[in-house]
Design an enzyme around this catalytic site. Sequence first.
Site, PDB file in Angstrom:
ATOM      1  CB  CYS A  34      -0.912   0.066   1.291  1.00 26.26           C
ATOM      2  SG  CYS A  34      -2.100  -1.361   1.368  1.00 26.26           S
ATOM      3  CB  CYS A  35       0.522   4.273  -2.037  1.00 28.68           C
ATOM      4  SG  CYS A  35       0.678   3.382  -3.515  1.00 28.68           S
ATOM      5  CB  THR A  36       0.242   4.481   3.667  1.00 28.81           C
ATOM      6  OG1 THR A  36       0.281   5.137   4.795  1.00 28.81           O
ATOM      7  CG2 THR A  36      -0.531   3.181   3.546  1.00 28.81           C
TER       8      THR A  36
END
Length: 442
Positions: free
Chosen positions: A367-369
């Site tokens: 995930c982009c976090t």
Amino acid sequence: MRTQIDKAHDLAERFGGWKDGVLAPGGVKVSDIAAEHGTPFYLYHGEMIVDRVRRVREALGGDVEVTYSVKANPNLAVTQVIAREHLTGAEVASSGELVVARTAGFEPEDIVFAGPAKTDEELEMAVREGIFAVNVESVNEINRLAAVAERHDKNIGVGLRINPAQQLMGSGMRMGGTVGQFGLDEADLEEAVRRTLAHPEHMTLRGIHVYTATQVFEVDPLIEHCRNIFELALKTADLAGRPLEMVDFGGGFGVPYFEKLEEFDLERFGAGFQELLAHYRTDPRLEGCRFVFELGRYLVADAGLYVTKVIDVKDMKGKTFVTTDGGMNHHLTATGNMGQVFRKAYPILNLSRSPGEGEPVALAGPCCTPLDMFGTNIPLADPEPGDLVGVFYSGAYGFSASNLGFLSHPNPAEILIWQGEARLLRPVGKPEDVLKGQEALV
């Protein structure tokens, strides 16, 4: 004190006799499961669940009932494994969980329903099903439940969930003995009894329910807490003018996910509780009473493994990062994003390598976090793309507790090891699943 890698090795042995990079629960290789069904996936070990249920029943004694908290893992097959033991009831917290419990085979007389915001529709479902007790959490809920039961001309059992004046110390998360949304204030007990008894044709006072904490490891405070619940039960019986039919002690037995946590001493607690029960059970105010512990996490956590595949390994300013095809979107609790104050790593192993500690790496999901991180200092043995990584203690609060829709990655599979077979319960998702249930503009 045993390290997390020591704990991971122990869990691997318990789960499937891990040796030379081969984990084979029930004789089925995890690598073969991955090759057939893809990754990521949750793997549940049915025999381990059955063994834990039986151990708990033996420790608590034959006169004590164990109720499975479906919220811990509402997968139908997992719930069926427990229901078929005929040793437990079910505690549900939603209409959906009630559907799972009934479909799994739990009888209505062995089901209780708890939750701080039950809708009228949920109360109606409980009344129609004729479950043993709705554990009400406010005086207003008593009135609403009475109206529903009267409308259907049925009688429904009522448990009074009490938020006691005294806290249970030595616990990880408190849901009673403090200010919160759970239960009736102990100061309102007399009024709650009066309101319940005011509807004799449509409500039967079963007893009390006290659930004040989870992740409890200290035995002595928990036994003393049970003593306080017994006293609260006797007080309730006096107010009602008759014996109680149920005393629900909650549960919350701890699971040692992290370093410096030891196993909950089930046998010592059981011995202490049996001694306590012997003192109170002869009181006529508890004659014929059902004594209940509701357990979820403790029954299924160590019987679950989350398996994800290494996608990439790279160095960044002297730190090795390993990325996988599943992360916080599939296993929110293992990435420390389900309300944990301090984010700590679960026991994790590289299942594709021989047993060994390895160099510490940062293990991240897709995930982009920056929140999508299993841990920043995990000793993962020689990771390479394609390796399978196993996250232990994943049988509870995994699939259903995660934000599966985040970034629209396909959902993980769920698989059960049962009687020497790997049974597919839910296939790995597909990219087009993201469109299911949606309507496009015309």
